[in-house]
Design a protein around this motif. Sequence first.
Motif, PDB file in Angstrom:
ATOM      1  N   ARG A 258       0.849  -1.192   0.000  1.00 34.41           N
ATOM      2  CA  ARG A 258       0.000   0.000   0.000  1.00 34.41           C
ATOM      3  C   ARG A 258       0.883   1.239   0.000  1.00 34.41           C
TER       4      ARG A 258
ATOM      5  N   LEU B  14       0.759   5.013   1.650  1.00 37.71           N
ATOM      6  CA  LEU B  14       0.058   5.978   2.485  1.00 37.71           C
ATOM      7  C   LEU B  14       0.493   7.373   2.064  1.00 37.71           C
ATOM      8  N   LYS B  15      -0.450   8.278   2.092  1.00 36.01           N
ATOM      9  CA  LYS B  15      -0.172   9.636   1.622  1.00 36.01           C
ATOM     10  C   LYS B  15      -0.507  10.612   2.747  1.00 36.01           C
ATOM     11  N   GLN B  16       0.352  11.582   2.951  1.00 35.34           N
ATOM     12  CA  GLN B  16       0.057  12.562   3.991  1.00 35.34           C
ATOM     13  C   GLN B  16       0.597  13.934   3.571  1.00 35.34           C
TER      14      GLN B  16
ATOM     15  N   LEU C 171       3.943  13.756   1.519  1.00 39.30           N
ATOM     16  CA  LEU C 171       4.838  12.641   1.824  1.00 39.30           C
ATOM     17  C   LEU C 171       4.146  11.325   1.505  1.00 39.30           C
ATOM     18  N   PHE C 172       4.917  10.393   1.025  1.00 36.17           N
ATOM     19  CA  PHE C 172       4.377   9.065   0.712  1.00 36.17           C
ATOM     20  C   PHE C 172       5.108   8.036   1.549  1.00 36.17           C
ATOM     21  N   LEU C 173       4.368   7.103   2.045  1.00 34.13           N
ATOM     22  CA  LEU C 173       4.967   6.029   2.833  1.00 34.13           C
ATOM     23  C   LEU C 173       4.458   4.690   2.301  1.00 34.13           C
TER      24      LEU C 173
END
Lengths: 201, 309
Positions: free
Chosen positions: A36, A38-40, A51-53
């Motif tokens: 996956r 995650l986007k923040q 930021l993407f994780l």
Amino acid sequence: MRWGMVIDLRRCIGCYGCQLSCKAEHGTPPGVLFARVLKQEEGQYPNVRQLFLPVLCNHCEEAPCVDACPTGASFKWEEDGIVDIDPDKCVGCRSCMMACPYSNRYFNDSPQHYFEDGATPYEQARTGRHQTDVVMKCNFCRDRVRAGKKPACVANCPTVARIFGDLDDPTSEVSRLIKERGGFPLHPEAGTRPSVYYLPP
Amino acid sequence: MQQTRAKYEQLIRDLRGDLRPQREWCEGRGLFLVFGHFVGGVAAGAWLFSLLFDSRAGLGVAFALGALCGISHLAFLGRPQRFWRMAAQWRTSWISRGFAGLSLFLGGGFLYLVPRYLPQAPWAADSAIADAGYVLALAGMLVLIVYKGFVYATSKAIPFWNSPLHPAMYIAFALRGGIAALLITLALGGETAATRDLLLLWTAVTAVVTVFFALEMHAALTGGNPAARRSVHELLSGRVAIAFYGGTLTLGVIVPAWFVWAGLSGPRTLAAMVALGVTSVIGDFFMKYSMIRAGVHLPVWTRQTLQRG
């Protein structure tokens, strides 16, 4: 040998290529996401950054999911440190999902497909081969790795943000990057000793 | 397909949020797990107090509840036909230990109870087989009382449950459920001799449960983990609040406490004792349901992750 992954957060552009290539490789049903992103967003306009994780199973050295599993369905391959699931042993109690501090396990609870008209031929061929009522998760594309290839998410990352290698080898690229760029795992306080490290953005 | 689609949409919504609610162990078939854990605790507690108060009927009820616990767990499992595999990992898995405990409890309880209910049984109540059953059931009972709290306390994904007080609270709840079940059994059987002792015991155990619960809430609120704090908010003012205030507090504590006060200060009617036991047991169910439902997953993306950037 202990397979591990380093994800360079500076290089990740949030294209979801890893997520899609993983779905294509494993034919996972809806609601099962081995990989996956995650986007923040942080900051306030105009000083904002996104930021993407990317997250996946951390293949922990001290895997709490393996300890929690009552049947031994969740296990760790001795020769390469990959944490895997034997679907033939899983009873679907989902204790591993409660044990994983990274929430990277999914319960495949009924035959599913993406479109209202029913399963596509692709889904019949790929998704249908997975057992239902069992837990599923990333296995670092172990079949590909054993065949000398990289995991699908690594091979398909267009910015080469993912690097795969042997964490036990101090001269490997993953070990070097972790050392030189201060690679960090998620939730180190959980004491799980993950095999996935992140390089700061 | 509609149901599957709705569940998928729900999962995607949950994954988009920072604090993802735990749904696997409390929604859909997960309710069977909540019920199984609840009834298993009551069964073990009822067995203990039935032995202490020498109630054959109580032992029978405890055994039946234990069987119901097993059936409920089977109904929860994705692949119940593989249940026997759960004995494999007792060295590391609390669920595996619980399975072993339930097996001992049911097997031992059967050996112990059969000659007590059927005088023509192949073995007598004072035979070595019945004695072995007594020991096995006792060992199983102890495991059943203890293991559930540890199942939750070792679930690293749900910080709200990661409290050393959680096992202690579950032990206390098993005892409270056992007292309530025995009260109901004795009252329905027309026995009132031991009810005063049981009422005092119920009061003491409920006080212990309340203290443990308050301490656990305080620890979750002040421990610094956002998921644990969210869980407390869900419990006290969120999606679980109705079950908590209505079921756990009102039905589980206030109503039975009134019956206890009435029973200790005046005549004890059988109907009042049954009502006390039933409301207490219903409250225990809602307590477990609320605690499980309020669980929130540890957020993957933490403040620390960002600060490293």
